[in-house]
Design a protein around this motif. Structure first.
Motif, PDB file in Angstrom:
ATOM      1  N   ARG B 162       0.736  -1.364   0.501  1.00 41.92           N
ATOM      2  CA  ARG B 162      -0.202   0.106  -0.109  1.00 41.92           C
ATOM      3  C   ARG B 162       0.955   1.038  -0.107  1.00 41.92           C
ATOM      4  O   ARG B 162       0.661   2.653  -0.588  1.00 41.92           O
ATOM      5  CB  ARG B 162      -1.010   0.121   1.314  1.00 41.92           C
ATOM      6  N   TYR B 165       1.703   1.881  -3.278  1.00 41.95           N
ATOM      7  CA  TYR B 165       0.478   3.014  -4.481  1.00 41.95           C
ATOM      8  C   TYR B 165       0.929   4.043  -3.919  1.00 41.95           C
ATOM      9  O   TYR B 165       0.852   5.748  -4.779  1.00 41.95           O
ATOM     10  CB  TYR B 165      -0.921   2.563  -3.950  1.00 41.95           C
ATOM     11  N   GLU B 166       0.614   4.817  -2.493  1.00 41.60           N
ATOM     12  CA  GLU B 166       0.555   5.908  -1.730  1.00 41.60           C
ATOM     13  C   GLU B 166       1.885   6.973  -2.583  1.00 41.60           C
ATOM     14  O   GLU B 166       1.291   7.596  -2.824  1.00 41.60           O
ATOM     15  CB  GLU B 166       0.364   6.120  -0.615  1.00 41.60           C
ATOM     16  N   THR B 171      -0.735   9.996  -3.004  1.00 41.98           N
ATOM     17  CA  THR B 171      -2.073  10.200  -2.826  1.00 41.98           C
ATOM     18  C   THR B 171      -2.053   8.942  -1.171  1.00 41.98           C
ATOM     19  O   THR B 171      -2.130   7.748  -1.577  1.00 41.98           O
ATOM     20  CB  THR B 171      -3.037   9.920  -3.450  1.00 41.98           C
ATOM     21  N   LEU B 173      -4.059   6.316   0.921  1.00 40.53           N
ATOM     22  CA  LEU B 173      -5.398   5.202   0.386  1.00 40.53           C
ATOM     23  C   LEU B 173      -5.740   4.926   1.929  1.00 40.53           C
ATOM     24  O   LEU B 173      -5.138   4.281   2.917  1.00 40.53           O
ATOM     25  CB  LEU B 173      -4.266   4.211  -0.662  1.00 40.53           C
ATOM     26  N   ASP B 174      -6.947   4.611   1.810  1.00 43.32           N
ATOM     27  CA  ASP B 174      -7.842   3.937   2.864  1.00 43.32           C
ATOM     28  C   ASP B 174      -6.614   1.947   2.970  1.00 43.32           C
ATOM     29  O   ASP B 174      -7.366   1.343   2.062  1.00 43.32           O
ATOM     30  CB  ASP B 174      -8.790   3.526   2.977  1.00 43.32           C
ATOM     31  N   PHE B 178      -8.088  -0.910   0.963  1.00 45.22           N
ATOM     32  CA  PHE B 178      -7.379  -1.616  -0.016  1.00 45.22           C
ATOM     33  C   PHE B 178      -6.926  -3.345   0.143  1.00 45.22           C
ATOM     34  O   PHE B 178      -5.870  -3.638  -0.261  1.00 45.22           O
ATOM     35  CB  PHE B 178      -5.633  -1.190   0.372  1.00 45.22           C
ATOM     36  N   ARG B 221      -7.081   4.886  -8.876  1.00 44.34           N
ATOM     37  CA  ARG B 221      -6.718   6.253  -8.165  1.00 44.34           C
ATOM     38  C   ARG B 221      -7.058   7.242  -8.073  1.00 44.34           C
ATOM     39  O   ARG B 221      -8.523   7.483  -9.018  1.00 44.34           O
ATOM     40  CB  ARG B 221      -5.542   6.734  -9.600  1.00 44.34           C
ATOM     41  N   PRO B 222      -7.133   7.097  -6.643  1.00 42.70           N
ATOM     42  CA  PRO B 222      -8.679   8.403  -6.018  1.00 42.70           C
ATOM     43  C   PRO B 222      -8.484   9.874  -6.805  1.00 42.70           C
ATOM     44  O   PRO B 222      -7.487   9.475  -7.724  1.00 42.70           O
ATOM     45  CB  PRO B 222      -7.947   8.499  -4.422  1.00 42.70           C
TER      46      PRO B 222
END
Lengths: 224, 224
Positions: B162, B165-166, B171, B173-174, B178, B221-222
């Motif tokens: 995670r 990704y962040e 950004t 992520l929850d 996730f 992606r948010p």
DNA sequence: CTAATAGTGTCTGTAAGACAGTATTCA
DNA sequence: TGAATACTGTCTTACAGACACTATTAG
């Protein structure tokens, strides 16, 4: 530091949808190497020429598509040493998406169905691989970009756009869900005031391409 | 038919996640052209060498990453005539994704945060553009492929994945959503029997990369 | 014990897929 | 009139996002 100089070419994968098939623009070769095989249009990059400029130039000179509105993007570069038996050639492939055009102005250049080219006919060099890569790129691009419209004339109906998706993806789509999704996607389609009955039945509204460069949410290919 | 011969190089955009930042492997140039600027590791393609082979060789010779498990894929090709002031050079860029490694074996090669390189420091040639294209490709790849795991060691936790990704997406992520999504994605992660407490708190299960080459459904992606 | 992280469950809104039903043309 | 296509609405299911809650470690 080895400073080897090699020939650099641009090869073009130009796709369109014609007569319900995905087609590519190819040459029929009448001299060696690979006489009788098909090859992608392409040619050498000139000494002071940028790669996209060379692609545009060859689109006119070798693909016979001078002055035609075609989406062009770089695809990939192919350079294994023996790919051309005459000399070392590194080739930068470009992908073009074109609407259904009248037959090319050059007799040597033909639109041929992609399936025939890849499954039945003999390809020159590694052009079968380049064509397959281009087709796969086009399939992926339809998912997250509005480029399907590049296969359509300037004004088109939702059904025509749907047939592009169906033919490129090789899968049927529900007309009603497709209509709802595509008309609600922000920036994909701009409605015009005009309609057409060229598809038969009730007149269909004509649309133009919107300004969006990507689709949110993306169109999803079935069977994923 | 102009048969111009040009020099062909391979340049490497090698990315990793170090100290909570996305970093790229660069040289600090101590001689012209562009003395004092940074440049991507790269070099000439040899006469009988395929492009991926050249990329692998330069990964060892110029990036100092011999024998390291790194994902490598072709990124794009850059060839505008004046990009190197000395001669016409067409450069095929490759993108590499590496786990966090001990410092390179070569003193001249450094991991530098991507943001510093693109916003603060001077780049040689068009390497700023190439780096930005590589970063954008990496961001997109995390959405629809399991390549985020290429930034992780062979066994890793969901939280470590995670954080990749962040940091790449920039950004938050929850963690709970996730975890649910990534463990349910077919073929993404293979659980092992082992756990670790290296992140503190309750022991976390260790996973390995699965065999999937693409993610269905993709990670989104948010802010889209 | 508390703090920290791992992992599960639950709710809600949105969107996809299936498909009924209405609208408007041509023959 | 019927056949064909355009378009709208409805239902169900699935999943994303938000977040409550439990589980397991270290100190």
């Amino acid at each position: 530091m080895t400073d080897a100089r090699v020939a650099v070419t641009v090869d073009l994968v130009v796709l369109t949808v014609r007569e319900h098939r995905l087609c590519a623009l190819v040459w029929r070769r009448d001299r060696p190497p690979y006489a009788g095989a098909w090859s992608l249009p392409g040619g050498f990059v000139q000494l002071d020429e940028d790669l996209p400029v060379a692609a545009q130039r060859l689109m006119a000179e070798r693909a016979g598509l001078a002055g035609v509105r075609v989406h062009l993007e770089q695809l990939a570069t192919y350079g294994y040493p023996d790919r051309d038996p005459r000399q070392r050639v590194v080739s930068v492939a470009y992908l073009g998406l074109a609407p259904d055009l009248p037959a090319s102005s050059r007799a040597q250049v033909l639109w041929e169905p992609v399936d025939d080219l890849t499954q039945r006919d003999q390809a020159a060099f590694d052009h079968r691989r380049i064509l397959l890569d281009g087709v796969e790129r086009a399939r992926a691009k339809l998912e997250y970009s509005p480029l399907a419209a590049a296969f359509c004339p300037p004004e088109f109906t939702v059904a025509e756009l749907r047939r592009v998706y169906e033919i490129v993806w090789g899968t049927p789509l529900d007309p009603r869900n497709f209509h709802r999704k595509v008309t609600k996607a922000e920036g994909f389609l701009v409605p015009t005031e005009r309609t057409t009955t060229r598809d038969g039945g009730r007149p269909a509204r004509l649309y133009r391409r919107g300004s969006a460069e990507s689709l949110h949410p993306p169109m999803m290919r079935p069977a994923c």
